[in-house]
Write an enzyme that holds these catalytic residues in place. Structure first.
Site, PDB file in Angstrom:
ATOM      1  N   HIS A 134       0.811  -1.215   0.000  1.00 36.91           N
ATOM      2  CA  HIS A 134       0.000   0.000   0.000  1.00 36.91           C
ATOM      3  C   HIS A 134       0.849   1.272   0.000  1.00 36.91           C
ATOM      4  CE1 HIS A 134       0.358  -0.181   4.522  1.00 36.91           C
ATOM      5  NE2 HIS A 134       0.376   1.131   4.375  1.00 36.91           N
ATOM      6  N   ASP A 164       0.206  -7.654   1.509  1.00 34.24           N
ATOM      7  CA  ASP A 164       0.612  -6.247   1.638  1.00 34.24           C
ATOM      8  C   ASP A 164       2.126  -6.117   1.563  1.00 34.24           C
ATOM      9  OD1 ASP A 164       0.226  -3.549   1.779  1.00 34.24           O
ATOM     10  OD2 ASP A 164      -0.044  -3.474   3.951  1.00 34.24           O
ATOM     11  N   SER A 242       4.988   2.628   7.723  1.00 33.32           N
ATOM     12  CA  SER A 242       4.603   1.504   6.877  1.00 33.32           C
ATOM     13  C   SER A 242       5.799   0.962   6.105  1.00 33.32           C
ATOM     14  CB  SER A 242       3.541   1.938   5.867  1.00 33.32           C
ATOM     15  OG  SER A 242       2.289   2.022   6.457  1.00 33.32           O
TER      16      SER A 242
END
Length: 398
Positions: A134, A164, A242
């Site tokens: 993402h 992911d 992230s």
């Protein structure tokens, strides 16, 4: 018998609706499933900030990098806990990179450019860097800033939305690339010390610490699939973290930070990481093929019941069809002087297990199927006409 007729009537109505939807929209295997983490108010994936004991997984092996030497006089005033933090940071911070993405979109005022930031970590001296899918999803340009401040154009060479995970590659001198050391996420314990490295709000190579708060959480990926075995921690994780590494006290990567639970979009003491064992299994195919090649059963649609998964559709000449699994059939019924085509729920196989492991929903079905390699044989247990059958299916690939 009366109870079965009642169930059949309900199945007929539901199956007819689903079949019509399938005909209109098509698509791969799908049904409603629970969303374990995301139903909790405040769940937030770590979107980039926008401005206008299983055995050790085989396959791709990550190499360890020796930690930098630390002068003893700088450590003499530190306690044991602080020394762990210092040594882990000194050993791993050069492996963490800052990822900046940019994309263009047409708005009411014309073309607009948006940018985002995230984290990643070097996995080899060939320039491969792991991050979250993402972070780089839909990015038109990706730039990676290394520990020494140099910025390099990067290209997404592989992505797997189901976990992911993405891999980007930079052209940088091998001497400037410092790969991480890979740990083992299969033996983790609640209460174990963890450390997180990343770039929250663009603040490069920030260290936070905490403990493992829980294990085996489930997290929904952006493509709807469930990521199993998620690690929950209380480390301070914020937007920009992230794709950064989650580390044990030996400086080994045990996970990749990916999401938080928060009412305000910032750290509230609940964060989630994808376990490194799940990531290690797919690094090699991502580098070699750009995607993960998974085993496929050849079933396109099911309907979930308390009895099992009613098979609504099959891939034409696919593995399930060749093995003899039966989908729901259409029968012709006479009403007065007219012939009406109706779905016959009693004609469909009800799938209940794969290799003896019960499957109650689509995600469990896919998890069991994809634990195999394409070409392997799976034993599929179905109920048909009051009998229980075991059908051997040679799996295809998707």
């Amino acid at each position: 018998m009366t109870n079965w007729k009642s169930i059949s009537a309900h199945l007929l109505t539901a199956a007819t609706t689903l079949a019509l939807v399938a005909l209109l929209y098509g698509g791969r295997l799908g049904t409603q499933r629970p969303l374990p983490v995301h139903q909790i108010p405040g769940f937030r994936r770590l979107e980039p900030p926008v401005t206008a004991k299983p055995t050790r997984p085989t396959g791709y092996q990550l190499r360890a990098v020796p930690s930098l030497s630390i002068p003893p006089d700088l450590l003499k005033c530190s306690d044991a806990e602080e020394q762990i933090n210092i040594r882990v940071y000194q050993g791993v911070n050069r492996s963490v990179v800052n990822i900046t993405t940019a994309s263009e979109a047409t708005g009411i005022f014309g073309d607009e450019t948006s940018s985002g930031t995230g984290s990643g970590f070097v996995i080899d001296t060939d320039g491969h860097i792991l991050t979250n899918y993402h972070v780089v999803e839909d990015a038109e340009s990706v730039q990676v800033t290394l520990y020494d401040g140099t910025t390099h154009e990067a290209h997404v060479i592989g992505a797997d939305a189901s976990n992911d995970v993405a891999i980007v590659k930079v052209q940088a001198p091998a001497a400037d690339l410092h790969p991480v050391a890979l740990g083992d996420s299969s033996g983790l314990l609640v209460g174990q010390k963890i450390l997180a490295l990343g770039n929250p709000f663009g603040l490069e190579r920030t260290l936070t610490t905490g403990i493992i708060s829980s294990l085996d959480r489930s997290l929904q990926a952006k493509n709807g699939r469930m990521i199993k075995g998620i690690i929950q921690t209380d480390a301070a994780i914020n937007p920009g973290n992230s794709g950064g590494p989650l580390l044990n006290s030996r400086g080994q990567v045990i996970g990749m930070n990916t999401a938080i639970m928060s009412q305000v979009g910032q750290s509230a003491g609940i964060s989630f990481a994808v376990p490194i064992n799940a990531i290690a299994r797919i690094i090699k195919p991502l580098i070699e093929h750009g995607r993960v090649i998974r085993a496929d059963l050849g079933i396109t649609r099911v309907f979930t019941t308390n009895e099992g998964l009613v098979v609504l559709g099959l891939v034409e000449d696919g593995p399930a069809e060749r093995a003899g699994i039966q989908p729901i059939q259409v029968k012709v019924v006479r009403y007065g002087g007219a012939l009406v085509r109706k779905l016959d729920p009693e004609s469909a196989d009800v799938l209940v297990a794969i290799d003896g492991k019960a499957v109650h929903n689509v995600d469990e079905l896919l998890t069991e199927v994809e634990s195999h390699a394409p070409g392997q044989v799976a034993k599929v247990t179905v109920r048909r006409g009051g009998r229980t059958l075991e059908i051997r299916v040679t799996l295809g690939k998707s």
